[in-house]
Scaffold this active site. Sequence first.
Site: not given
Ligand code: GLP
Length: 243
Positions: A67, A136, A138, A143
């Site tokens: 993404d 959440n 995702h 989402e």
């Molecule tokens: C972002 C990314 C996700 C990732 C998520 C969790 O929103 N788009 O791909 O998995 O954050 O991030 P973290 O690993 O910092 O908790």
Amino acid sequence: MTICTAKNYDHMSQIAANILAAQIVLKPNSCLGLATGGSPIGTYKRLIEKHKNGDLDFGEVKTLNLDEYCGLSKDNDQSYDYFMRDNLFNHVNINFDNVNIPNGLEADAEKECRRYNEIMAQNGPIDIQLLGIGTNGHIGFNEPSDYFTLKTNHVSLTQATIEANMRYFEKADDVPKTAYTMGIGQIMNAKKVLLIASGESKADIMFRALYGPVTPQVPASILQMHSNLIVIGDEAALMRVSK
Ligand code: GLP
């Protein structure tokens, strides 16, 4: 589903890096699906170490990132393009022609989603997809929703995600409100999925994602249906899963 409980973040990163490294050793031109966020940083550090030790060659590796935020240039240190270069690509011998990330500066969403779908079709199938998880549920930036997305899509980030990702920005207003993300269908098409999670803040969502109902309201729950899912979490993230 294989669940592996790591002692802590470093241990989780070590196991995840070993699995990714084995994939590259066994198939040097592997297509890796890559993720951003705090979860994979340690994994990338370990991969860089293996490369520097002469144990890992990225020369033929292809990558497809999950993404990208809309509206951030590649030079913005919060863009996922910058993140990937800073945390992995600049430190290994990857060929940048083989690196693919959605273009957050393309204002025409339909055009960008079509372009990324074509790139995925040309470079896929993904041999192994590394995934973090949002609190959440995702994955990528897919989402909670009424339906699972199939292909690359332009998403509005939920307030929960904006708040969770605020820690990386100076102020809340700086967090982009939309993003491009690979679709759930494309993630599910990966031959293998490696889901990593650490910390107590992920404990509830890991339980819901792995043992709750499969629903687009918890996008990661679809991973229960994947035939080759490896979950690596530290004890805190897996405390409800392994009880
Ligand atoms: C972002 C990314 C996700 C990732 C998520 C969790 O929103 N788009 O791909 O998995 O954050 O991030 P973290 O690993 O910092 O908790």
